[in-house]
Design a protein around this motif. Structure first.
Motif, PDB file in Angstrom:
ATOM      1  N   LYS A   1      -8.613   1.543   5.608  1.00 43.65           N
ATOM      2  CA  LYS A   1      -7.473   2.272   6.174  1.00 43.65           C
ATOM      3  C   LYS A   1      -8.043   3.176   7.262  1.00 43.65           C
ATOM      4  CE  LYS A   1      -4.336   5.893   4.686  1.00 43.65           C
ATOM      5  NZ  LYS A   1      -3.337   6.300   3.677  1.00 43.65           N
TER       6      LYS A   1
ATOM      7  N   LYS B   1      -7.555   6.000  10.143  1.00 42.13           N
ATOM      8  CA  LYS B   1      -6.689   7.092  10.581  1.00 42.13           C
ATOM      9  C   LYS B   1      -6.602   7.086  12.107  1.00 42.13           C
ATOM     10  CE  LYS B   1      -5.852   9.334   6.640  1.00 42.13           C
ATOM     11  NZ  LYS B   1      -4.487   9.670   6.173  1.00 42.13           N
TER      12      LYS B   1
ATOM     13  N   ASP C   1      -3.043   4.446   9.554  1.00 46.29           N
ATOM     14  CA  ASP C   1      -2.226   5.625   9.231  1.00 46.29           C
ATOM     15  C   ASP C   1      -2.242   6.576  10.419  1.00 46.29           C
ATOM     16  OD1 ASP C   1      -0.839   7.702   8.149  1.00 46.29           O
ATOM     17  OD2 ASP C   1      -2.199   8.060   6.467  1.00 46.29           O
TER      18      ASP C   1
ATOM     19  N   ASN D   1      -0.378   9.318  10.580  1.00 49.92           N
ATOM     20  CA  ASN D   1      -0.098  10.695  10.127  1.00 49.92           C
ATOM     21  C   ASN D   1       0.843  11.447  11.069  1.00 49.92           C
ATOM     22  OD1 ASN D   1      -3.172  10.501   8.716  1.00 49.92           O
ATOM     23  ND2 ASN D   1      -1.580  11.533   7.527  1.00 49.92           N
TER      24      ASN D   1
ATOM     25  N   GLU E   1       1.238   3.165   8.679  1.00 51.63           N
ATOM     26  CA  GLU E   1       1.760   4.248   7.849  1.00 51.63           C
ATOM     27  C   GLU E   1       2.174   5.419   8.739  1.00 51.63           C
ATOM     28  OE1 GLU E   1      -0.973   4.914   4.560  1.00 51.63           O
ATOM     29  OE2 GLU E   1      -0.167   6.940   4.389  1.00 51.63           O
TER      30      GLU E   1
ATOM     31  N   ASP F   1       5.135   7.966   4.624  1.00 52.18           N
ATOM     32  CA  ASP F   1       4.302   8.825   3.774  1.00 52.18           C
ATOM     33  C   ASP F   1       4.870  10.247   3.824  1.00 52.18           C
ATOM     34  OD1 ASP F   1       2.464  10.320   2.424  1.00 52.18           O
ATOM     35  OD2 ASP F   1       0.714   9.699   3.558  1.00 52.18           O
ATOM     36  N   GLU F   2       4.622  10.949   4.941  1.00 49.11           N
ATOM     37  CA  GLU F   2       5.129  12.316   5.044  1.00 49.11           C
ATOM     38  C   GLU F   2       6.660  12.366   4.940  1.00 49.11           C
ATOM     39  OE1 GLU F   2       2.620  11.060   6.683  1.00 49.11           O
ATOM     40  OE2 GLU F   2       1.026  12.540   7.007  1.00 49.11           O
TER      41      GLU F   2
ATOM     42  N   ASN G   1       4.796   5.312   0.667  1.00 45.25           N
ATOM     43  CA  ASN G   1       3.522   5.716   0.090  1.00 45.25           C
ATOM     44  C   ASN G   1       3.803   6.838  -0.904  1.00 45.25           C
ATOM     45  OD1 ASN G   1       0.963   6.509  -0.573  1.00 45.25           O
ATOM     46  ND2 ASN G   1       0.244   6.776   1.537  1.00 45.25           N
TER      47      ASN G   1
ATOM     48  N   LYS H   1       2.713   9.445  -3.734  1.00 44.09           N
ATOM     49  CA  LYS H   1       1.527  10.198  -4.171  1.00 44.09           C
ATOM     50  C   LYS H   1       1.924  11.152  -5.289  1.00 44.09           C
ATOM     51  CE  LYS H   1      -0.515  10.165   0.454  1.00 44.09           C
ATOM     52  NZ  LYS H   1      -0.914  10.977   1.614  1.00 44.09           N
TER      53      LYS H   1
HETATM   54 MG    MG Z   1      -0.731   8.869   4.968  1.00 44.36          MG
END
Ligand code: MG
Length: 340
Positions: A152, A154, A178, A180, A205, A230-231, A250, A252
């Motif tokens: 993965k 970033k 990802d 972000n 992502e 994700d976020e 995603n 968590k």
């Molecule tokens: Mg993430």
């Protein structure tokens, strides 16, 4: 008895994502003791969600008395108390929930995956994450990650294409990306994602900021690669609105507030037709093991937080050729690492 205290771990490498950079991480360890059994839990506070180790400990101390009054085998009652007493600081909830689940499974004498009716042979392969760095360092980290079959990477900095080009020079293994929330120009995001697809990237992502839902829906219509939130997703309540905008979520434990909510999220995502990824923060083997126990329910795993730490105080969950491996000890199967 409930006890919460911060502990700091050092990262093997400086960890950089689109938002920030760090070389150590302060998490919170929680222990629950009753009937001669100790349950372990962990919180990994995240600045993105306004969490700190101090606030986390404060919230756990505030809820301790209400949790003490319960029969911990009835772990759903513990979740109800946590949901009532803790607003925000979801990692504080996660720490207590993980500890209660560890305690309850130990009290019943079974590994945690048994409580969920899961087969430990069906854990997925975890990806190994590589943070933002110079192309040379990213290439070096890619070589060091030879033992992991999925990477993965970033992204979300101006050098995105150079980083992927550098990685592709040394490996052809599957890559997940990802960003972000790092891409704010939707037209440019379309071009970047088309380019990434040509580099054999599997999915993207959180390409754009969580709040840019309309722009992400627009983007969704113009790219072929799956988009994973994700976020943009914390708990089950966030999921229905994401169907049609993202292809997966995603999940968590730290965002969800623990194992029980994470499992509820998995079912909610399935009902909405979304793929399920299980992810993590920088976490020790306690929280990573907790997620690994429910990982047979996921399509994709990114449970490598403990692998990025140089001095993990706990040991338990393993990774063999990228596949998460759980032992058959009661509860999480995690203990303190013996100091030599
Ligand atoms: Mg993430």
């Amino acid at each position: 008895m409930i006890h919460a205290e911060p502990f700091t771990v050092t990262l093997k490498d400086v960890w950089t994502i689109a938002r920030n950079s760090s070389h150590s991480k302060t998490n919170v360890r929680v222990t629950l003791q009753r009937d001669g059994i100790v349950g372990y839990g962990e919180a990994a506070p995240n600045v993105r969600y306004g969490e700190t180790a101090e606030l986390t400990c404060e919230h756990i101390r505030r809820v301790a008395e209400a949790v003490e009054r319960l029969d911990w085998r009835c772990f759903r009652q513990v979740k109800a108390v946590l949901d009532t007493h803790i607003v925000g600081q979801s990692c504080a909830k996660a720490a207590v929930d993980i500890a209660v689940m560890d305690w309850a499974a130990k009290r019943m004498g079974v590994p945690l995956y048994r409580l969920f009716g899961l087969d430990p042979a069906q854990t997925p392969i975890t990806s190994f994450s590589i943070g933002i760095d110079t192309p040379e360092r990213v290439q070096e980290k890619t070589r060091q990650a030879a033992a992991y079959p999925i990477l993965k990477i970033k992204l979300g900095s101006p050098g995105d294409r150079e980083l992927i080009t550098a990685v592709r020079r040394v490996t052809d293994k599957p890559i997940r990306v990802d960003a972000n929330e790092g891409w704010t120009d939707k037209e440019q995001a379309v071009r970047t994602i088309a380019w990434l697809q040509a580099q054999n990237v599997a999915f993207i992502e959180q390409p754009m900021p969580a709040a840019m839902l309309d722009e992400t829906a627009w983007l969704r219509q113009r790219v072929e690669l799956p988009l994973v939130a994700d976020e943009a997703v914390l708990t089950a309540a966030d999921i229905p609105a994401l169907a049609g905008v993202y292809d997966g979520v995603n999940i968590k434990l730290m965002k969800a507030g623990g194992l029980q909510e994470a499992v509820a999220m998995i079912h909610t995502a399935r009902a909405a037709g979304l793929k399920v990824m299980l992810g993590c923060m920088i976490e020790s083997s306690v929280a990573i093991a907790a997620a690994a126990h429910i990982s047979p329910l996921a399509d994709w795993a990114d449970l490598d937080g403990n692998l990025l730490i140089g001095d993990d105080p706990f040991v338990g969950v393993g990774v063999i050729d990228g596949k998460l491996t759980l032992n058959d000890q009661p509860g999480l199967g995690v203990g303190a690492r013996e100091r030599i």
